[in-house]
Design a protein around this motif. Structure first.
Motif, PDB file in Angstrom:
ATOM      1  N   LEU A 218       0.628  -1.274  -0.628  1.00  0.00           N
ATOM      2  CA  LEU A 218      -0.338   0.126   0.119  1.00  0.00           C
ATOM      3  C   LEU A 218       1.141   1.434   0.280  1.00  0.00           C
ATOM      4  CD1 LEU A 218      -2.860   1.056   0.414  1.00  0.00           C
ATOM      5  CD2 LEU A 218      -2.669   1.124   2.691  1.00  0.00           C
TER       6      LEU A 218
ATOM      7  N   GLU B 281      -8.427   5.208  -5.551  1.00  0.00           N
ATOM      8  CA  GLU B 281      -9.005   3.809  -5.257  1.00  0.00           C
ATOM      9  C   GLU B 281      -7.855   3.842  -4.514  1.00  0.00           C
ATOM     10  OE1 GLU B 281      -7.982   2.183  -8.782  1.00  0.00           O
ATOM     11  OE2 GLU B 281      -9.300   2.502  -9.677  1.00  0.00           O
ATOM     12  N   VAL B 282      -6.685   4.079  -3.898  1.00  0.00           N
ATOM     13  CA  VAL B 282      -5.120   4.027  -2.899  1.00  0.00           C
ATOM     14  C   VAL B 282      -5.990   4.591  -1.615  1.00  0.00           C
ATOM     15  CG1 VAL B 282      -3.925   4.137  -1.813  1.00  0.00           C
ATOM     16  CG2 VAL B 282      -3.978   3.733  -4.356  1.00  0.00           C
TER      17      VAL B 282
ATOM     18  N   ASP C 221      -8.660   1.931  -0.240  1.00  0.00           N
ATOM     19  CA  ASP C 221      -8.503   0.790   0.098  1.00  0.00           C
ATOM     20  C   ASP C 221      -8.449   0.812   1.323  1.00  0.00           C
ATOM     21  OD1 ASP C 221      -7.389  -1.111   0.547  1.00  0.00           O
ATOM     22  OD2 ASP C 221      -6.164  -1.716  -1.425  1.00  0.00           O
TER      23      ASP C 221
ATOM     24  N   SER D 119      -8.336  -2.785   2.697  1.00  0.00           N
ATOM     25  CA  SER D 119      -7.478  -3.900   2.535  1.00  0.00           C
ATOM     26  C   SER D 119      -6.919  -3.994   4.087  1.00  0.00           C
ATOM     27  CB  SER D 119      -6.812  -4.748   1.596  1.00  0.00           C
ATOM     28  OG  SER D 119      -5.520  -3.950   1.651  1.00  0.00           O
TER      29      SER D 119
ATOM     30  N   GLU E  95      -7.674  -8.691  -3.314  1.00  0.00           N
ATOM     31  CA  GLU E  95      -7.367  -7.698  -2.833  1.00  0.00           C
ATOM     32  C   GLU E  95      -6.185  -7.065  -2.805  1.00  0.00           C
ATOM     33  OE1 GLU E  95     -10.361  -6.297  -0.076  1.00  0.00           O
ATOM     34  OE2 GLU E  95     -11.692  -7.981  -0.063  1.00  0.00           O
ATOM     35  N   CYS E  96      -5.103  -7.091  -2.088  1.00  0.00           N
ATOM     36  CA  CYS E  96      -4.115  -5.794  -2.204  1.00  0.00           C
ATOM     37  C   CYS E  96      -3.132  -6.108  -2.844  1.00  0.00           C
ATOM     38  CB  CYS E  96      -3.602  -6.282  -0.907  1.00  0.00           C
ATOM     39  SG  CYS E  96      -1.642  -5.473  -0.350  1.00  0.00           S
TER      40      CYS E  96
ATOM     41  N   LYS F 178      -4.510  -5.070  -6.811  1.00  0.00           N
ATOM     42  CA  LYS F 178      -4.652  -3.586  -6.434  1.00  0.00           C
ATOM     43  C   LYS F 178      -3.223  -3.278  -6.620  1.00  0.00           C
ATOM     44  CE  LYS F 178      -9.091  -3.206  -4.097  1.00  0.00           C
ATOM     45  NZ  LYS F 178      -9.557  -2.614  -3.091  1.00  0.00           N
TER      46      LYS F 178
END
Length: 703
Positions: free
Chosen positions: A435, A527-528, A531, A533, A589-590, A593
């Motif tokens: 991330l 999007e970030v 997030d 997650s 997911e993580c 992405k």
């Protein structure tokens, strides 16, 4: 309740248990202050009197912040047993820290550096007093919290210590077998007769094993079945270790030994710190005492690490974070070379941004004058050559999640639950790294977009200024048709006009492309920001932690009551379900992405490099225009010199809208023009030097 004249404690408040003594948490009878008391057992009193008194004498002469302090030596009740009253370290030992699930793969880098500093400082004090500890291990390194919330580690347990100079030897054997020098291991554990004497460097072997354990969460030398079950193989691994190896593992029964020369990928230390630690470990994990470093070199090399400052550098194209350890007095040249060693980006191709601005690092600038960096706000490195994306390097955490055995075994289940929780923490850390990488990719890309936009706008301003020059100069030519230089001047200005027209159109196109990049950037930024997650995995870990705590309680019971057993079974199922959810969030997911972001970043960078290359061509074109303009200077000066005498006889045509209307205005306008041309030349030279640093080779496939 047990007591001495000034202290009291209860048997259940035990902090540690050894072969010759137990350590309890106690209180001062007058002040209530917490202390640790070491109470010796009957085995201790079977030792020679001078050996019994050795620990008292050692602690009396030692006084250092990284060594547990001795407050008093008192006698316990009617037994008259000697009791050591010592500083109480409320946070347990380094071993306690390493046994926590979140540290199963080693300590974080900041915490490891504190351990390194504490052990080195404590050992340095021992050597200054001629003391060899002989039982260095994580369990004998105590931890307490400082006033500002930072850890402080202290050496303790000097029962095996003795005074010994660097050139002296001893023959008695003490220590804990996993941390023992192989020569001592052979005699103490394997019970093989030998006539070897040991020097102070045996402590260095124990320190090396301890540092490896702290950095990785595991012991460096591991036979199949474990060191306590396969002692002969343990000795074989340590004695046959190749030069330069820092670990050896036997993964199958009777299998070969796998030698390691680097710290494992799961280690939480950065590459910058790993490389320096790996340079030390082989030289203290050395069987041959003649080849092993002495303490002077050990202190010199470890102090060199501890006196360095760290800079965080994020390589934008490579999508990778780096920590650069250099001395405060090192110059930019040393820094750039250190970056090269980690990124393979040559110093002449390194550009740096921070807070949206280009950082120009002068070659002679000392590191202490560099801007402050952190993991959240690093220097962003941009290469002027095309670089392939590397990304975050990690081991798939799915490989570290164990499975429960079907039957109920509270001890085995607790161990498995701990390993599951450890793997969950590792997954969370990797998630955080991915991330953070996405965030830094977007931050760096935004800075590059804005930088290129500024470059485009500056070139557009130059185009407008040159267009004004052309119009004024043409008016001057019309006003002086008899000058010989008119045709050459007009031809040059027409050429410049064509180039500027093309450049202006190109700039408009590049600005449009940059606008599209910014729109794409905004979408990924959103999007970030949205997030979650990391939070979802963190929530699962909290539930897993509660189950693990319950399993630790159940471990103490040989057999669970029926209802507790049913709950235990449900907890095993729930823990497995939570582990699957953690992996699902991470993988589906993580990671997905992250890979999408990395692919989008590659496209984004390719586009920006194409724009940068177009700016290179534009720079060359305007540089040529600048040379032509310099040739026009003489012509225009001649025009201005002759034009005032002829203005009254030359008919002035109808001037274009926006230009001067009278002969006098023509003269003034052309005089102003000369000043503007000279200013343009200076701006062009400055702009070219900046743009040329952004020049790159043509994009390569996959970037």
């Amino acid at each position: 309740m047990q007591s001495t004249p000034n202290y009291l404690w209860q048997p259940e408040d035990i902090l540690g248990q050894g072969a010759t003594a137990n350590v309890y948490r106690a209180r001062n009878k007058m002040t209530g202050e917490l202390v640790a008391v070491k109470v010796f057992n009957n085995v201790s009193y079977l030792r020679p009197y001078e050996v019994q008194m050795r620990e008292f004498d050692m602690l009396r002469k030692l006084n250092h912040k990284n060594i547990v302090r001795l407050f008093a030596v008192e006698e316990c009740g009617s037994s008259k047993q000697k009791v050591l009253v010592m500083e109480y370290c409320s946070s347990g030992s380094l071993l306690t820290v390493l046994e926590e699930p979140e540290n199963a793969f080693g300590l974080s880098e900041p915490e490891f550096l504190i351990v390194l500093q504490s052990v080195v400082a404590g050992m340095n004090h021992l050597r200054e007093n001629g003391v060899v500890h002989r039982d260095i291990k994580p369990g004998n390194i105590m931890r307490l919290m400082g006033e500002e919330g930072q850890s402080i580690y202290k050496l303790t347990d000097f029962g095996a210590a003795r005074e010994l100079d660097d050139d002296e030897k001893f023959v008695s054997v003490y220590g804990t077998e996993e941390y023992l020098h192989p020569d001592m291991y052979e005699r103490a554990v394997l019970k093989k007769p030998q006539q070897k004497a040991y020097g102070v460097t045996v402590d260095l072997w124990s320190i090396g094993v301890t540092f490896y354990h702290a950095a990785t969460g595991s012991l460096p030398f591991l036979p199949f079945g474990g060191p306590r079950r396969n002692k002969e193989m343990m000795h074989k691994i340590t004695t046959e270790k190749p030069r330069g190896a820092i670990a050896g593992v036997q993964r199958k029964e009777n299998g070969s030994i796998e030698w390691m020369y680097e710290l494992p990928i799961t280690c939480r230390l950065s590459a910058g710190l790993k490389s320096q630690l790996v340079a030390i470990l082989p030289n203290i994990l050395e069987v041959d005492q003649q080849k092993c470093w002495g303490f002077d070199q050990f202190f010199a090399e470890t102090s060199d690490i501890l006196h360095r400052i760290v800079f965080y550098v994020f390589s934008l194209q490579q999508a990778s974070m780096h920590t650069i350890y250099i001395h405060s007095y090192n110059t930019t040249a040393i820094f750039l070379d250190a970056v090269f060693k980690q990124t393979r980006i040559a110093p002449q191709h390194q550009l740096y941004f921070q807070d949206g601005h280009l950082c120009v690092l002068e070659q002679s600038l000392p590191a202490q004058q560099f801007c402050h960096t952190s993991e959240q706000n690093p220097l962003v490195l941009v290469s002027t050559e095309m670089e392939a994306a590397i990304g975050v390097i990690y081991r798939d955490p799915a490989l570290d999640f164990p499975k429960f055995i079907p039957s109920i075994d509270t001890v085995a289940d607790c161990s498995t639950a701990k390993n599951v929780l450890s793997a969950g923490h590792q997954t969370l850390r990797i998630t955080q790294s991915l991330l953070r990488c996405r965030e830094l990719l977007l931050k760096g890309a935004y800075w590059m977009i804005e930088y290129l936009k500024a470059a485009c706008e500056r070139k557009h301003e130059v185009s407008l200024l040159l267009a004004e020059m052309k119009a004024l100069a043409l008016y001057g030519n019309v006003a002086s048709p008899e000058l010989k230089d008119e045709s050459d001047l007009k031809s040059n200005l027409q050429t410049i006009s064509g180039l500027l027209s093309s450049s202006s159109q190109s700039m408009a196109e590049k600005q449009s492309e940059l606008g599209s990049l910014r729109a794409d950037w905004l979408q990924h930024q959103q999007e970030v920001h949205e997030d979650r997650s990391f939070q979802r995995i963190e929530n699962c870990l909290e539930k897993m932690q509660q189950i693990y705590k319950q399993f630790r309680k159940s471990r103490m019971q040989p057999r669970l009551p029926y209802n507790d057993e049913q709950i235990h079974k449900l907890d095993k199922v729930n823990l497995g379900t939570l582990a699957k959810k953690v992996l699902s969030v991470f993988q589906d997911e993580c990671v997905q992405k992250y890979r999408t972001a990395l692919a989008a970043h590659s496209i984004r960078m390719r586009t920006m490099w194409e724009i940068s290359n177009d700016l290179k061509l534009l720079s060359s074109s305007i540089a040529a225009c600048r040379l032509d303009l310099e040739e026009c200077h003489g012509c225009l000066e001649n025009v201005l010199a002759r034009l005032p005498d002829r203005l009254q006889r030359v008919p002035v045509p109808q001037a274009p809208a926006g230009l001067c209307q009278t002969p006098k205005d023509v003269v003034l306008g052309m005089q102003q023009l000369l000043h503007e041309i000279k200013a343009v030349a200076r701006d062009l030279q400055q702009n070219n030097s900046i743009i040329e640093r952004l020049d790159a080779v043509p994009p390569t496939p996959g970037m």
